[in-house]
Design a protein around this motif. Structure first.
Motif, PDB file in Angstrom:
ATOM      1  N   ASP A  65     -42.990  -7.597 -30.835  1.00 44.34           N
ATOM      2  CA  ASP A  65     -43.978  -7.893 -29.792  1.00 44.34           C
ATOM      3  C   ASP A  65     -45.270  -7.114 -29.972  1.00 44.34           C
ATOM      4  N   SER A  72     -48.460  -5.374 -32.411  1.00 43.30           N
ATOM      5  CA  SER A  72     -49.160  -5.524 -33.688  1.00 43.30           C
ATOM      6  C   SER A  72     -48.747  -4.360 -34.576  1.00 43.30           C
ATOM      7  N   ARG A 127     -45.783  -8.302 -34.787  1.00 43.61           N
ATOM      8  CA  ARG A 127     -46.377  -9.579 -34.379  1.00 43.61           C
ATOM      9  C   ARG A 127     -47.288 -10.160 -35.457  1.00 43.61           C
TER      10      ARG A 127
END
Length: 98
Positions: free
Chosen positions: A27, A29, A76
């Protein structure tokens, strides 16, 4: 007032404690996940539906006699993101598990 009674009343007034959801590497970066490990030093994050790992910024966050191993996780935006390190026992690394 006894400490246990006080704690019970305090919990009753504020509701029951609930578990906080764990951050998940898929979820976040890559920069968020790596930055979080660097900022807090050591953190447990979910890595998949049924898996999790403890990531550390450096060997100072590992118990003795453990050492670090680079940790790459899916984030992500990056399929193989370097988020920090995991701790491993330096004396049993590579030993067979028969």
């Amino acid at each position: 007032m006894r400490p246990t009674l006080f704690a019970f009343i305090l919990c009753a007034l504020h509701g029951t404690a609930s578990a906080q959801p764990r951050l998940a590497t898929p979820d976040l970066s890559c920069a968020e996940a790596a930055g979080l490990v660097a900022r807090v030093g050591a953190i447990v994050m979910t890595t998949g539906p049924f898996t999790y790992a403890r990531f550390v910024h450096d060997g100072g966050f590992c118990p003795l006699p453990e050492t670090t191993r680079p940790a790459f996780e899916t984030t992500r935006d990056v399929p193989r993101c370097f988020v920090g390190y995991t701790c491993h026992d330096r004396f049993t690394e590579g030993a067979s598990r028969d």
